[in-house]
Design a protein around this motif. Sequence first.
Motif, short mmCIF file in Angstrom:
data_model
loop_
_atom_site.label_atom_id
_atom_site.label_comp_id
_atom_site.label_asym_id
_atom_site.label_seq_id
_atom_site.Cartn_x
_atom_site.Cartn_y
_atom_site.Cartn_z
N ALA A 57 -26.33 119.53 63.45
CA ALA A 57 -26.84 118.86 64.95
C ALA A 57 -26.13 119.47 66.17
O ALA A 57 -26.54 119.73 67.32
N VAL A 58 -25.02 119.59 65.98
CA VAL A 58 -23.79 120.42 67.22
C VAL A 58 -24.32 121.62 67.57
O VAL A 58 -24.79 121.88 68.67
N ASP A 59 -24.47 122.58 66.62
CA ASP A 59 -25.08 123.74 66.92
C ASP A 59 -26.48 123.83 67.49
O ASP A 59 -26.93 124.60 68.31
N GLU A 60 -27.30 122.53 67.28
CA GLU A 60 -28.74 122.68 67.69
C GLU A 60 -28.57 122.41 69.12
O GLU A 60 -29.28 122.74 69.87
N VAL A 61 -27.82 121.22 69.35
CA VAL A 61 -27.45 120.77 70.73
C VAL A 61 -26.99 121.93 71.43
O VAL A 61 -27.54 122.25 72.84
N ASN A 62 -26.26 122.56 71.19
CA ASN A 62 -25.30 123.53 71.94
C ASN A 62 -26.48 124.88 72.05
O ASN A 62 -26.34 125.45 73.25
N ALA A 63 -27.13 125.17 71.16
CA ALA A 63 -28.13 126.28 71.32
C ALA A 63 -29.33 126.02 72.19
O ALA A 63 -29.95 126.92 73.07
N ALA A 64 -29.65 124.75 72.58
CA ALA A 64 -30.39 124.26 73.71
C ALA A 64 -29.66 124.29 74.93
O ALA A 64 -30.48 123.67 75.86
N GLY A 65 -28.46 124.43 75.05
CA GLY A 65 -27.62 124.63 76.47
C GLY A 65 -26.83 123.45 76.53
O GLY A 65 -26.36 123.27 77.67
N GLY A 66 -26.67 122.63 75.59
CA GLY A 66 -25.72 121.64 75.68
C GLY A 66 -26.39 120.29 76.20
O GLY A 66 -27.62 120.40 76.57
N ALA A 67 -25.60 119.30 76.31
CA ALA A 67 -26.38 118.01 77.00
C ALA A 67 -25.58 117.59 78.11
O ALA A 67 -24.13 117.42 77.98
N GLY A 68 -26.52 117.07 79.12
CA GLY A 68 -25.76 116.65 80.33
C GLY A 68 -24.86 117.59 80.85
O GLY A 68 -23.80 117.47 81.57
N GLY A 69 -25.24 118.99 80.83
CA GLY A 69 -24.46 119.91 81.27
C GLY A 69 -22.96 120.37 80.72
O GLY A 69 -22.45 121.12 81.25
N ARG A 70 -22.91 120.07 79.58
CA ARG A 70 -21.87 120.22 78.75
C ARG A 70 -22.06 120.51 77.26
O ARG A 70 -23.03 120.01 76.74
N LYS A 71 -21.44 121.41 76.70
CA LYS A 71 -21.53 121.79 75.01
C LYS A 71 -20.65 120.69 74.41
O LYS A 71 -19.71 119.93 74.89
N LEU A 72 -21.12 120.55 73.16
CA LEU A 72 -20.26 119.87 72.23
C LEU A 72 -18.96 120.69 71.39
O LEU A 72 -19.48 121.80 71.12
N GLU A 73 -18.06 120.08 71.24
CA GLU A 73 -16.87 120.68 70.70
C GLU A 73 -16.73 119.86 69.37
O GLU A 73 -16.38 118.59 69.59
N LEU A 74 -16.61 120.37 68.10
CA LEU A 74 -16.49 119.52 67.17
C LEU A 74 -15.10 119.73 66.45
O LEU A 74 -14.76 120.76 66.12
N PHE A 75 -14.55 118.57 65.90
CA PHE A 75 -13.24 118.19 65.08
C PHE A 75 -13.60 117.67 63.85
O PHE A 75 -14.36 116.51 64.07
N THR A 76 -13.05 117.98 62.87
CA THR A 76 -13.21 117.43 61.45
C THR A 76 -12.31 116.97 60.70
O THR A 76 -11.18 117.59 60.86
N GLU A 77 -12.31 115.72 60.09
CA GLU A 77 -11.36 115.21 59.35
C GLU A 77 -11.74 114.54 57.93
O GLU A 77 -12.96 114.24 58.03
N ASP A 78 -11.04 114.48 57.10
CA ASP A 78 -11.27 113.82 55.93
C ASP A 78 -10.67 112.12 56.03
O ASP A 78 -9.57 112.20 56.14
N ASP A 79 -11.61 111.44 55.83
CA ASP A 79 -11.05 110.01 55.55
C ASP A 79 -10.74 109.38 54.35
O ASP A 79 -10.11 108.40 54.13
#
Length: 406
Positions: A57-79
């Motif tokens: 989903a992050v890749d999909e949003v960024n491929a569409a030019g981002g949201a609200g003028g901003r790209k998404l940046e993802l950080f991942t952790e294991d709970d």
Amino acid sequence: MQRRNFVKLGGAAAALQCLPSIGFSQQGEVFRIGSLTPITGAGSPYGPGMQQAIRLAVDEVNAAGGAGGRKLELFTEDDQTKPDAAVLAAKKLIEVNKVQAVLGTWASGVTLAVMPLTDAAGIIQMNVSGAPTISTLDTKDLVWRFQATNDRFGAAFAEICAKRGFKRPATMAFNNASGLGNVEGFTKVWEKRGGKVAAHVTYEPSRPSYRSELQKILAAKPDVIVMGSYLPDTTIILREWFQSGADNQWVIPGWAANPDLVKALGAEVCEGIISVETVSNEKSTSYAQFDAAFTKATGKAASTNIYAAMAYDMVISLALAMEAAGPKATVEQVNAKLREVSNAPGTAVYSFAEGKTQLGKKAKVNYEGASSKLDFDKFGDATPDFGVFIIEKGQLVRRDVVSITV
């Protein structure tokens, strides 16, 4: 949890109470998302797929030019499916990675442990947990649930029992928020319909045998036993029930009555068990698009992981809210748009790009998710439909889909 660790985590939470709310203006031209899913532990059959769905989903949003003028940046952790581990991971995401939303917690205990941290930091939290208390403890309206609550599972159990003509139900529940939520939700709706519950037993975890609890509930001669249980305890209970020779039927949540249960007990013991699990918004365009992307990325159909579509929808709905809130919006302003872009009325949209186009035309949008129609109530809870699966010759066969009115 050891007292020393508890004190340490409590100190971390207290420290976060002092943090100012995080806004876009502090974060530059990106919106930072923390993925906190169960890669290891009891939730590990689902967590990796959820993390992959968030990434898609992050890749999909960024491929569409981002949201609200901003790209998404993802950080991942294991709970790790553990509250103490989840708190440390969330603290790292919030303090080090400066995320503005934490997405993907699975176990209710994990979500309840993380909520004080996200609330204190003033950031968005999205989960697939079931405990009803999550709704009422979310005093800042920053928590969004994409799975049905446990008491709504119970309401679905009542609907299913009524449709199948059961007259004398009894309930058994694991003594925690999830198990009790299932059977309390069932009892509330069943009694509202004018029915009576023949008996109720609450049992403690990690017992080698549940014969005494079974004897108590079977003495009430129920025609069906409705469960609030997990796989390990369900396995013991059903084995001992089969040995007893009783002939009642069972309604069990899908996370306990699944292929692993059949593998552990065999087809004969499990024959006729009714397993109930939420189902995705399978006829929607959004689900078809997600299923294709998920299958391409993982080699598995989206239907193999019910929580993956929910995790995907977390990002898409968040991004649509960002787009609706506009450039330089704060987290609070984005959060305030989540119901607006997900609930009716509005033009139905099935992808971020489609929604972005409509929002650009100043239209009101209603995102129809891959996981459900995604209409959030006043608590921020969505209510997917429920699939009714019967175990027949060792296979779970879906025989019905029911919807409940909240």
